[in-house]
Design an enzyme around this catalytic site. Structure first.
Site, PDB file in Angstrom:
ATOM      1  N   ARG A   4     -17.821  -2.515  10.327  1.00 38.06           N
ATOM      2  CA  ARG A   4     -16.450  -2.196  10.731  1.00 38.06           C
ATOM      3  C   ARG A   4     -16.381  -0.798  11.326  1.00 38.06           C
ATOM      4  O   ARG A   4     -17.002   0.131  10.822  1.00 38.06           O
ATOM      5  CB  ARG A   4     -15.508  -2.314   9.516  1.00 38.06           C
ATOM      6  N   ARG A  48       0.803  -1.214   0.000  1.00 35.21           N
ATOM      7  CA  ARG A  48       0.000   0.000   0.000  1.00 35.21           C
ATOM      8  C   ARG A  48       0.839   1.269   0.000  1.00 35.21           C
ATOM      9  O   ARG A  48       0.295   2.373   0.000  1.00 35.21           O
ATOM     10  CB  ARG A  48      -0.880   0.003   1.235  1.00 35.21           C
TER      11      ARG A  48
HETATM   12  P1  AP5 Z   1      -8.306  -3.110   4.656  1.00 33.17           P
HETATM   13  O1  AP5 Z   1      -9.042  -4.087   5.480  1.00 33.17           O
HETATM   14  O2  AP5 Z   1      -7.401  -3.611   3.585  1.00 33.17           O
HETATM   15  O3  AP5 Z   1      -9.351  -2.086   4.065  1.00 33.17           O
HETATM   16  P2  AP5 Z   1      -9.424  -1.254   2.715  1.00 33.17           P
HETATM   17  O4  AP5 Z   1      -8.306  -1.277   1.761  1.00 33.17           O
HETATM   18  O5  AP5 Z   1      -9.837   0.077   3.172  1.00 33.17           O
HETATM   19  O6  AP5 Z   1     -10.473  -2.017   1.888  1.00 33.17           O
HETATM   20  P3  AP5 Z   1     -11.816  -2.633   2.398  1.00 33.17           P
HETATM   21  O7  AP5 Z   1     -11.560  -3.949   3.038  1.00 33.17           O
HETATM   22  O8  AP5 Z   1     -12.584  -1.614   3.184  1.00 33.17           O
HETATM   23  O9  AP5 Z   1     -12.570  -2.782   1.004  1.00 33.17           O
HETATM   24  P4  AP5 Z   1     -12.539  -3.954  -0.056  1.00 33.17           P
HETATM   25  O10 AP5 Z   1     -11.903  -3.432  -1.294  1.00 33.17           O
HETATM   26  O11 AP5 Z   1     -12.030  -5.220   0.515  1.00 33.17           O
HETATM   27  O12 AP5 Z   1     -14.108  -4.040  -0.347  1.00 33.17           O
HETATM   28  P5  AP5 Z   1     -15.176  -5.176   0.018  1.00 33.17           P
HETATM   29  O13 AP5 Z   1     -14.985  -6.326  -0.896  1.00 33.17           O
HETATM   30  O14 AP5 Z   1     -15.263  -5.437   1.477  1.00 33.17           O
HETATM   31  O15 AP5 Z   1      -7.450  -2.158   5.593  1.00 33.17           O
HETATM   32  C1  AP5 Z   1      -8.019  -1.553   6.738  1.00 33.17           C
HETATM   33  C2  AP5 Z   1      -6.992  -0.703   7.451  1.00 33.17           C
HETATM   34  O16 AP5 Z   1      -5.898  -1.553   7.906  1.00 33.17           O
HETATM   35  C3  AP5 Z   1      -6.298   0.370   6.604  1.00 33.17           C
HETATM   36  O17 AP5 Z   1      -7.038   1.569   6.583  1.00 33.17           O
HETATM   37  C4  AP5 Z   1      -4.958   0.516   7.337  1.00 33.17           C
HETATM   38  O18 AP5 Z   1      -5.088   1.310   8.475  1.00 33.17           O
HETATM   39  C5  AP5 Z   1      -4.651  -0.915   7.765  1.00 33.17           C
HETATM   40  N1  AP5 Z   1      -3.862  -1.613   6.734  1.00 33.17           N
HETATM   41  C6  AP5 Z   1      -4.253  -2.681   5.988  1.00 33.17           C
HETATM   42  N2  AP5 Z   1      -3.279  -3.038   5.115  1.00 33.17           N
HETATM   43  C7  AP5 Z   1      -2.264  -2.177   5.323  1.00 33.17           C
HETATM   44  C8  AP5 Z   1      -1.002  -1.996   4.702  1.00 33.17           C
HETATM   45  N3  AP5 Z   1      -0.579  -2.783   3.699  1.00 33.17           N
HETATM   46  N4  AP5 Z   1      -0.181  -1.008   5.173  1.00 33.17           N
HETATM   47  C9  AP5 Z   1      -0.576  -0.214   6.184  1.00 33.17           C
HETATM   48  N5  AP5 Z   1      -1.770  -0.300   6.791  1.00 33.17           N
HETATM   49  C10 AP5 Z   1      -2.607  -1.264   6.364  1.00 33.17           C
HETATM   50  O19 AP5 Z   1     -16.512  -4.405  -0.464  1.00 33.17           O
HETATM   51  C11 AP5 Z   1     -16.979  -3.256   0.224  1.00 33.17           C
HETATM   52  C12 AP5 Z   1     -18.524  -3.239   0.225  1.00 33.17           C
HETATM   53  O20 AP5 Z   1     -18.984  -3.050  -1.106  1.00 33.17           O
HETATM   54  C13 AP5 Z   1     -19.159  -4.548   0.706  1.00 33.17           C
HETATM   55  O21 AP5 Z   1     -20.326  -4.261   1.406  1.00 33.17           O
HETATM   56  C14 AP5 Z   1     -19.475  -5.309  -0.596  1.00 33.17           C
HETATM   57  O22 AP5 Z   1     -20.582  -6.162  -0.462  1.00 33.17           O
HETATM   58  C15 AP5 Z   1     -19.786  -4.158  -1.549  1.00 33.17           C
HETATM   59  N6  AP5 Z   1     -19.368  -4.438  -2.922  1.00 33.17           N
HETATM   60  C16 AP5 Z   1     -18.259  -5.107  -3.343  1.00 33.17           C
HETATM   61  N7  AP5 Z   1     -18.208  -5.143  -4.689  1.00 33.17           N
HETATM   62  C17 AP5 Z   1     -19.312  -4.464  -5.129  1.00 33.17           C
HETATM   63  C18 AP5 Z   1     -19.818  -4.174  -6.419  1.00 33.17           C
HETATM   64  N8  AP5 Z   1     -19.193  -4.561  -7.533  1.00 33.17           N
HETATM   65  N9  AP5 Z   1     -20.964  -3.447  -6.501  1.00 33.17           N
HETATM   66  C19 AP5 Z   1     -21.635  -3.049  -5.378  1.00 33.17           C
HETATM   67  N10 AP5 Z   1     -21.199  -3.314  -4.125  1.00 33.17           N
HETATM   68  C20 AP5 Z   1     -20.050  -4.013  -4.008  1.00 33.17           C
HETATM   69 MG    MG Z   2     -11.165  -5.815   2.328  1.00 36.80          MG
END
Ligand code: AP5
Ligand code: MG
Length: 213
Positions: free
Chosen positions: A157, A89
């Site tokens: 979350r 990231r």
């Molecule tokens: P992390 O858990 O990785 O969160 P993120 O990158 O913010 O991504 P999300 O998990 O929120 O989203 P996603 O892309 O997985 O979407 P999802 O499939 O769930 O990281 C959290 C925190 O940890 C960071 O902020 C940081 O602090 C720390 N961290 C993690 N990795 C790090 C790193 N490498 N370095 C430093 N810090 C780190 O989908 C989201 C929603 O949308 C769901 O409800 C789903 O049902 C819906 N959805 C999915 N696809 C669609 C679609 N096509 N159409 C409509 N709705 C959809």
């Molecule tokens: Mg995720």
């Protein structure tokens, strides 16, 4: 297969990762999931991670690089391959990953980049619900659990509050570009249109992976 899945918060990395690991039998490594497990167990690392995650900031690189390096050295990775979700990231994490993979004698096969319109992401994250028992991710409107479901079986979350989401988006937009350029330079990136229904996104992801294989 050794893959990365990239995309802004809410792009659908976790949703697509679940389908990829089910289809291809590779190990899913999500740094976000690892931090949340450590937070739940209240380990020292979990407490440290929480202080960043609650503000929508990134956990420091040395901590994140360390847990990924340890995880990639586990035996299932050589057997099954991996899908990294949410890592790297920062560009320094990308360099650290290059180093770790070369030490372990592994090579990256491809990067799946889910492209989404940032405007849609607050709505996606504010409606996200996760099943307490299975950890499966749903959305109240876009991907509701089947049938009549009990809201008490699901949680949201802490970092999905709109004010935290805004910070997460700012941080990820500014850090993401150089990482993609790094991998584009190695011709590893496939861009996927993420503003489509979940199953259509997966169809495109699957086509991309089948070309990489
Ligand atoms: P992390 O858990 O990785 O969160 P993120 O990158 O913010 O991504 P999300 O998990 O929120 O989203 P996603 O892309 O997985 O979407 P999802 O499939 O769930 O990281 C959290 C925190 O940890 C960071 O902020 C940081 O602090 C720390 N961290 C993690 N990795 C790090 C790193 N490498 N370095 C430093 N810090 C780190 O989908 C989201 C929603 O949308 C769901 O409800 C789903 O049902 C819906 N959805 C999915 N696809 C669609 C679609 N096509 N159409 C409509 N709705 C959809
Ligand atoms: Mg995720």
């Amino acid at each position: 297969m050794h893959l990365l899945i990239m995309g802004l918060p809410g792009a659908g990395k976790g949703t697509q990762a679940a389908k990829i690991v089910e289809t291809y039998g590779i190990s899913h490594i999500s740094t976000g999931d690892m931090f949340r497990a450590a937070m739940k167990n209240e380990t020292e690392m979990g407490k440290l991670a929480k202080s960043y995650i609650d503000k929508g900031e990134l956990v420091p690189d040395e901590v994140t690089n360390g847990i990924v390096k340890e995880r990639l050295a586990e035996p299932d990775i050589k057997e099954k391959g991996f899908l990294l979700d949410g890592y790297p990231r920062t560009i320094d994490q990308a360099y650290a990953l290059d180093q770790t993979l070369s030490e372990l004698g592994l090579q990256l096969d491809g990067v799946i980049n889910i492209d989404v319109d940032p405007e849609s992401l607050v709505e996606r994250l504010s409606g996200r619900i996760i099943h307490k028992e299975t950890g499966e991710t749903f959305h109240k409107v876009f991907n509701p659990p089947a049938g009549d479901y009990n809201e008490d079986d699901y949680y949201q979350r802490e970092d999905d509050k709109p004010e935290t989401v805004k910070r997460r988006l700012d941080v990820n937009i500014s850090q993401g570009q150089p990482i993609l350029e790094h991998y584009r330079g190695q011709d590893l990136v496939t861009d996927i249109e993420g503003n489509q229904e979940i199953d259509q996104v997966f169809k495109d992801v699957k086509e991309a992976i089948d070309r990489i294989k």
